[in-house]
Each structure stands twice: as structure tokens, then as C-alpha cells.
Design an enzyme around this catalytic site. Structure first.
Site, short mmCIF file in Angstrom:
data_model
loop_
_atom_site.label_atom_id
_atom_site.label_comp_id
_atom_site.label_asym_id
_atom_site.label_seq_id
_atom_site.Cartn_x
_atom_site.Cartn_y
_atom_site.Cartn_z
N ASP A 163 60.19 -16.96 -30.68
CA ASP A 163 61.30 -17.89 -30.92
C ASP A 163 62.65 -17.27 -30.57
O ASP A 163 63.55 -17.17 -31.40
CB ASP A 163 61.27 -18.34 -32.38
CG ASP A 163 62.26 -19.46 -32.66
OD1 ASP A 163 62.60 -20.20 -31.71
OD2 ASP A 163 62.72 -19.58 -33.81
N ASN A 401 55.67 -7.35 -34.25
CA ASN A 401 56.25 -8.31 -35.18
C ASN A 401 55.35 -9.52 -35.33
O ASN A 401 55.04 -10.21 -34.35
CB ASN A 401 57.62 -8.78 -34.68
CG ASN A 401 58.23 -9.82 -35.61
OD1 ASN A 401 58.72 -9.50 -36.69
ND2 ASN A 401 58.20 -11.10 -35.20
N GLU A 402 54.92 -9.77 -36.56
CA GLU A 402 54.15 -10.95 -36.94
C GLU A 402 52.91 -11.21 -36.08
O GLU A 402 52.66 -12.34 -35.66
CB GLU A 402 55.05 -12.20 -36.95
CG GLU A 402 56.15 -12.15 -37.99
CD GLU A 402 56.90 -13.46 -38.11
OE1 GLU A 402 56.82 -14.30 -37.19
OE2 GLU A 402 57.57 -13.66 -39.14
N ASN A 455 57.83 -10.42 -43.36
CA ASN A 455 58.80 -11.49 -43.14
C ASN A 455 58.39 -12.66 -44.03
O ASN A 455 57.26 -13.12 -43.97
CB ASN A 455 58.78 -11.96 -41.68
CG ASN A 455 59.21 -10.86 -40.72
OD1 ASN A 455 59.77 -9.85 -41.12
ND2 ASN A 455 58.94 -11.07 -39.45
N TYR A 457 59.65 -16.55 -45.83
CA TYR A 457 60.59 -17.67 -45.76
C TYR A 457 60.31 -18.71 -46.86
O TYR A 457 60.35 -19.91 -46.61
CB TYR A 457 60.54 -18.30 -44.36
CG TYR A 457 61.19 -17.41 -43.34
CD1 TYR A 457 62.58 -17.37 -43.20
CD2 TYR A 457 60.43 -16.58 -42.53
CE1 TYR A 457 63.18 -16.54 -42.27
CE2 TYR A 457 61.02 -15.75 -41.60
CZ TYR A 457 62.40 -15.73 -41.48
OH TYR A 457 62.99 -14.90 -40.56
N TYR A 461 60.74 -22.29 -44.69
CA TYR A 461 59.54 -22.86 -44.09
C TYR A 461 58.49 -23.23 -45.14
O TYR A 461 57.64 -24.09 -44.92
CB TYR A 461 58.92 -21.88 -43.08
CG TYR A 461 59.81 -21.58 -41.89
CD1 TYR A 461 60.29 -22.60 -41.09
CD2 TYR A 461 60.17 -20.28 -41.58
CE1 TYR A 461 61.10 -22.33 -40.01
CE2 TYR A 461 60.99 -19.99 -40.50
CZ TYR A 461 61.46 -21.02 -39.71
OH TYR A 461 62.27 -20.75 -38.64
N GLU A 493 62.44 -9.73 -42.92
CA GLU A 493 63.09 -11.00 -42.58
C GLU A 493 63.06 -11.91 -43.80
O GLU A 493 62.03 -12.06 -44.45
CB GLU A 493 62.40 -11.73 -41.42
CG GLU A 493 62.55 -11.09 -40.06
CD GLU A 493 61.92 -11.94 -38.94
OE1 GLU A 493 61.76 -13.17 -39.14
OE2 GLU A 493 61.58 -11.37 -37.89
N TRP A 538 67.41 -12.01 -42.01
CA TRP A 538 67.27 -12.60 -40.69
C TRP A 538 68.28 -13.73 -40.59
O TRP A 538 68.16 -14.71 -41.29
CB TRP A 538 65.85 -13.14 -40.47
CG TRP A 538 65.60 -13.57 -39.06
CD1 TRP A 538 65.53 -14.84 -38.58
CD2 TRP A 538 65.36 -12.70 -37.95
NE1 TRP A 538 65.29 -14.83 -37.23
CE2 TRP A 538 65.18 -13.54 -36.82
CE3 TRP A 538 65.32 -11.32 -37.78
CZ2 TRP A 538 64.95 -13.02 -35.54
CZ3 TRP A 538 65.08 -10.81 -36.52
CH2 TRP A 538 64.90 -11.66 -35.42
N LYS A 557 70.13 -18.76 -38.17
CA LYS A 557 69.94 -17.99 -39.40
C LYS A 557 70.92 -16.82 -39.53
O LYS A 557 70.86 -16.06 -40.51
CB LYS A 557 68.51 -17.47 -39.50
CG LYS A 557 67.47 -18.58 -39.73
CD LYS A 557 66.10 -18.01 -40.02
CE LYS A 557 65.09 -19.12 -40.24
NZ LYS A 557 64.78 -19.84 -38.99
#
Length: 581
Positions: A163, A401-402, A455, A457, A461, A493, A538, A557
């Protein structure tokens, strides 16, 4: 890989400036041997920069395929008799290079340097034509991964699993530099403390020493520094280590390496720098600027570090790729701690496919993230460590990452990569950044890591707008990570998209008030969780993304806008990180 520098035995010449440039929209440049003459229909393009946003050209902004750069280069006549090297600090995502009609260099990977001895291809005192084909396509064998689609009208479109916008081009400096033939080829330092003495373990690699029969060979040893001034967070003290290659009392080559004496260690749930617990306060960032794209800019870099100081941050992560080496050099000088990350973002097709490509796919397979991808990933890890191993600011390697990390296939993929990282650098902790779908009891990759990086959210999310539910969910999960893994936890994040200037008495989604309230919710949980040793919001600043109904002119963000104006959250973080200490 040693960074170019001027010494008594070496000389550098940056080739930055305005180059000729052509986008190969028909994909014919290689077949037509464009490197053999002036580029067709050339325009002017600054180096370094991303090519996408410099010109007012929508087709160029979204171009998928090759772009060509060309520059006329003078080789100083004083370089006669020296070894001459051509170096690119980065070309995203791959490049092929010609001097005159000769191909001299090729490289896969968009964020680490590559170079070649070109002495045989140039003549001191004369001009030569330098041509570079740069390709920005993402595939299953690239980092990050992606898929190029060909539409019915022949248009090529890049589909990606991450993203942020796929900026490309010659993002960093291009160099010519000289060394003697018999030369210092590499220097590695690892520092330690023994009571009141600093230890600097060094290894110096020498190349072509047979050019001078009596020249010294490779050397290693330990330098002892009584009562050293330590490098540490907020105190970027650097010593100068000078390595010399000597033959019959004559200095054949020399190289000066800045060295920060410090230690890094993980002990239980603590992250220790110089034996003292360290708490990460800062951000995930991006190399992202208006017009420049991902192109490096010294003025912007210094301004960003000034904002880090203003807000009270002590660290950042190079999300989601290695940043320019100038950034790490500045972090060394400023005493800013860095988590250094590879470009392995988007290795999670169950999530990325659903968000960006119309449906989930199997992540690890011979048709997607495969053994071939793993080789590219390993190369990226080894090149990152080879470049950044001597920077005291770098305290932790992040391998991805992720990624998908809840399957046995994930563990099989990552096990040799963790081994490769530890083999290349046994002195630093190694980790990766976990995504929310791999929980404490299901993640198969976290046992390989020294540190838990996650991370999360909640409130954005997950349970958007419900901060009470977010607080409960976050705290329960953090306590589970601490209980099941017993490792330091860095929340790498957390945050919420926020439109600068949007205010709401109710603190509704996208408002500046909601961003502040969400961050404060997380901070309460962090302060109650002993194993949490870091918080990276983030993001540092808003940044460009590809087109999406989820994004309004990019990802919002940031606690700073893309042009580095503070939102309310920046002032709130400043009170937490700076005013309260």
C-alpha cells in the site's frame, strides 16, 4: 560494501544532475540497442529522483516497463593508472548499465547499491556515454512482489500487494570513484564493552594485494579504548577508524570509517543499548516527497530529522525498504536509533489479494512466493547487511513487513532467511513485522525472531470508531504475546487516517480529534504492558499510494502532512515523548 569517499589515495565524482531520459513505452529499447546512440525522443530528467511525478505526464506517472537514462561522462585525466569504479546507490527495481557499447553492470533489487570496476571501458581524459535501462516491473521474483496485467488495448498495468506507490528510477546518487589496484576492499567493525574499556573488533579485507608483492594481507584484531565515549540514543558520538594498506612504509590505500562504540542485546523482555533498557519512540516512515517521489534529497532529510527532534522521537523503522545510506549516516551523527528493513513487503497474498487484486491466493507456492523469490530475498538481506553493518544507529534487522506467518510454509520459507541474517551479522537481533492475522498462538515465524514486532489497527481496520473495544482487544493481545513468547514487544505500526483540518466535536473517523484519541488509547495500554519496549506510530507523514477507494490522495495516517505540517496528533505526541521526560 564500502561507501565511496575521498582520501589521500581515493577520489570521487558524483554524476548527479540532469540526464537524458526516455520511457520505453513500446518495449523496444533492448532489441533496438538504444545504448549505442543518443536516446530517441529524449527528455530531461533529474538524477536522483523518481521519474513518475517530475514531468506533467499522466502516462509517465503510471508507466510500467523500462525507462532509459543517458549521460555524457568525462573521466578526469588525473585518474590514469587508477582503478576506476562505477557505482549506483540504487536503481528501482533493476538495472542494466552500458559504457559506450559495452554492458558493464546489471543488478536486481531497488534499494541497495551495486558497482563494477570499469577501468577497461574508459580512458582518462576522454568522454564516454553512460546509458542505464531501469525496469520498474514487479513480479513473483521481485521484492516487493506484484503482477503486470496487459489490458485488451495493450496497456500494461502494475498490480501490487503493498500500500504505497511504486515509485521508480535512479533514486540515489551515481558515482565514479577511484581506488589503487591493491586496495582496502571492505572493513567490518563490531563493538563491545568490557568494564571501563571499549572494544572495537575489526576485520579488514584486502583485494589485489599481489600488485605489490610486500603489501599486507587481510587483517583483523581488537582495538581497546579506555573509558570510551559511547554512542547512544540522543548522543551520536563517533570515533574515526583509519585503515591503511602499507607497503615498505608507503601508504598504498587508506579508508576512514566512522565508528560508534555501543552494545545491543536482548534480555528477556528488555531491549538493551549499552546495557540500559531502551524504549523505542518514533515512527514508521517512507522515502516520499512531492515531485521527488522516492528520490533522495539532503535538505528534506535534515528537515525530517529536525522534526524527529522537535517531537521527541528517538528512533524510526526504514519501512518498507532500505533507505538511502545518507539517512543512516545522519542517524549515526544525530543519535537516532534505526530498525533496518528489507523490501520484503506484500508477502501475504491472502490479505493483499483481497485488498488489492480482487481475491486471496496461496502465498507460498511455486507459482507465487517460491524458492526463486527466497533466493532474491536472501540476496536482499545479505546486501542490506553488507551495506549497513557498520552503522551504530542500526540496532535491529527486520527481514519482512507483514508476511503470511501463521502457516508451516511460512516457517519453511523464513527459517533459512533468519539463518542467513545471523550468519551475515551475529551481533544484532533479527526480527520481522507481524500482521494481525497471525496471533500469538498461531504465528510460526515469531519463534525464529529475537523481538516481537507487530502492526495493529484496533479502532481503525478492526472495530473502527469503537475505542473502548480497541483498548480491550489490544491489551488482551499484548498480554498474550508477552505470556506466550517472553520477548520484547515493539508495536511497529498503529494509527488512523486523518484529513488535516477535519475537526469534529464527536471525534468521528478521519478527524484530527479521532487520531489523537486513538493514539492516547494505545498509549494507555502500552504503559500497562511491561513487555512493550517501543511505539512506532504509522506514519511519520502522509504518503502517496496507488489508486484506491480506501485512499484520498494517498495514505493519510501521518502525524505530519506530506509537506511536513503538523496535525494535532504531532503536538500530542510531543507532549508524551518530549515534554513529559
Amino acid at each position: 560494501m564500502l561507501r565511496p569517499q575521498d582520501t589521500v589515495t581515493r577520489e570521487t565524482k558524483r554524476l548527479d544532475g540532469i540526464w537524458n531520459f526516455t520511457a520505453d513505452t513500446a518495449g523496444v529499447g533492448h532489441a533496438e540497442s538504444w545504448w549505442r546512440a543518443a536516446l530517441p525522443d529524449a527528455r530531461r530528467m533529474p538524477v536522483p529522483s523518481s521519474f513518475n511525478d517530475v514531468l506533467v505526464d499522466g502516462a509517465l506517472h503510471d508507466h510500467v516497463g523500462d525507462v532509459w537514462y543517458q549521460h555524457q561522462v568525462y573521466i578526469p585525466r588525473g585518474w590514469a593508472g587508477q582503478r576506476i569504479v562505477l557505482r549506483f546507490d540504487a536503481a528501482t527495481h533493476r538495472a542494466t548499465v552500458w559504457l559506450g557499447d559495452s554492458c558493464v553492470l546489471a543488478h536486481e533489487g531497488g534499494y541497495t547499491p551495486f558497482e563494477s570496476d570499469v577501468t577497461a571501458f574508459v580512458t582518462p581524459g576522454e568522454q564516454t556515454r553512460l546509458t542505464v535501462a531501469v525496469n520498474n516491473e514487479l513480479s513473483w521474483q521481485s521484492l516487493p512482489p506484484g503482477v503486470v496485467e496487459v489490458l485488451p488495448d495493450g496497456t500494461r498495468r502494475q498490480r501490487q500487494y503493498h500500500d504505497f506507490f511504486n515509485y521508480a528510477g535512479l533514486h540515489r546518487s551515481v558515482w565514479l570513484y577511484t581506488t589503487p589496484r591493491a586496495r582496502i576492499d571492505d572493513v567490518t567493525v563490531v563493538t563491545d564493552l568490557e568494564a571501563e574499556t571499549g572494544l572495537v573488533r575489526y576485520a579488514v579485507a584486502v583485494a589485489d594485494a599481489d600488485a605489490d608483492a610486500d603489501a599486507d594481507a587481510d587483517a583483523d584484531g581488537v582495538l581497546r579504548v579506555p573509558h570510551p565515549e559511547l554512542w547512544g540514543p540522543g548522543h551520536g558520538y563517533l570515533y574515526a577508524l583509519e585503515a591503511e594498506l602499507v607497503d615498505d612504509d608507503i601508504v598504498v590505500d587508506s579508508y576512514v570509517l566512522p565508528v560508534g562504540i555501543r552494545t545491543v542485546r536482548v534480555a528477556g523482555t528488555r531491549f538493551l543499548i549499552n546495557g540500559e533498557p531502551f524504549y523505542f519512540k518514533g515512527f514508521g516512515k517512507h522515502e516520499d516527497l512531492d515531485v521527488h517521489g522516492r528520490g533522495h534529497d539532503d535538505a528534506a532529510m535534515v528537515h525530517d530529522f529536525s522534526l524527529l527532534s522537535w517531537i521527541g522521537a528517538n528512533s524510526f523503522r526504514t519501512s518498507h525498504y532500505p533507505y538511502a545510506e545518507e539517512v543512516l549516516e545522519h542517524a549515526d551523527r544525530e543519535g537516532i536509533v534505526v530498525i533496518d528493513e528489507t523490501a520484503a513487503v506484500g508477502l501475504n497474498l491472502g490479505v493483499g489479494g483481497g485488498l488489492f487484486l480482487g481475491g486471496p491466493r496461496t502465498t507460498y507456492s511455486e507459482e507465487t512466493i517460491s524458492a526463486a523469490t527466497q533466493l532474491v530475498h536472501r540476496q536482499a538481506i545479505e546486501e542490506l547487511i553488507a551495506r549497513d553493518k557498520n552503522h551504530p544507529s542500526v540496532v535491529l534487522w527486520s527481514l519482512a513487513n507483514e508476511p503470511e506467518s501463521h502457516t508451516e510454509a511460512a516457517r519453511e520459507y523464513f527459517t533459512p532467511l533468519f539463518e542467513a541474517a545471523r550468519s551475515a551479522d551475529p551481533s544484532r537481533p533479527v526480527g520481522f513485522v507481524n500482521m494481525m492475522f497471525a496471533l500469538p498462538d498461531t504465528c510460526t515465524v515469531t519463534p525464529l525472531a529475537d523481538v516481537v514486532m507487530i502492526n495493529r489497527y484496533y479502532g481503525w481496520y478492526v472495530e473502527p470508531g469503537d475505542l473502548h473495544a480497541a483498548e480491550r482487544g489490544l491489551e488482551a493481545e499484548l498480554q498474550s504475546w508477552a505470556a506466550l513468547h517472553g520477548k520484547p514487544i515493539i508495536v511497529t505500526e498503529y494509527g488512523a487516517d486523518t484529513m488535516s483540518g477535519l475537526h469534529s466535536t464527536e471525534g468521528s473517523l478521519w478527524s484530527e480529534e479521532y487520531q489523537v484519541a486513538l493514539l492516547e488509547t494505545y498509549h494507555r495500554v502500552f504503559d500497562r504492558t511491561e513487555a512493550v519496549v517501543g511505539e512506532h506510530v504509522w506514519n511519520f507523514a502522509d504518503f502517496a499510494t496507488g489508486p484506491s477507494f480506501m485512499r484520498v490522495d494517498g495514505n493519510k495516517k501521518g502525524v505530519f502532512t506530506r509537506d511536513r505540517r503538523p496535525k494535532m496528533a504531532a503536538h500530542d505526541l510531543r507532549r508524551r515523548w518530549r515534554d513529559a521526560t
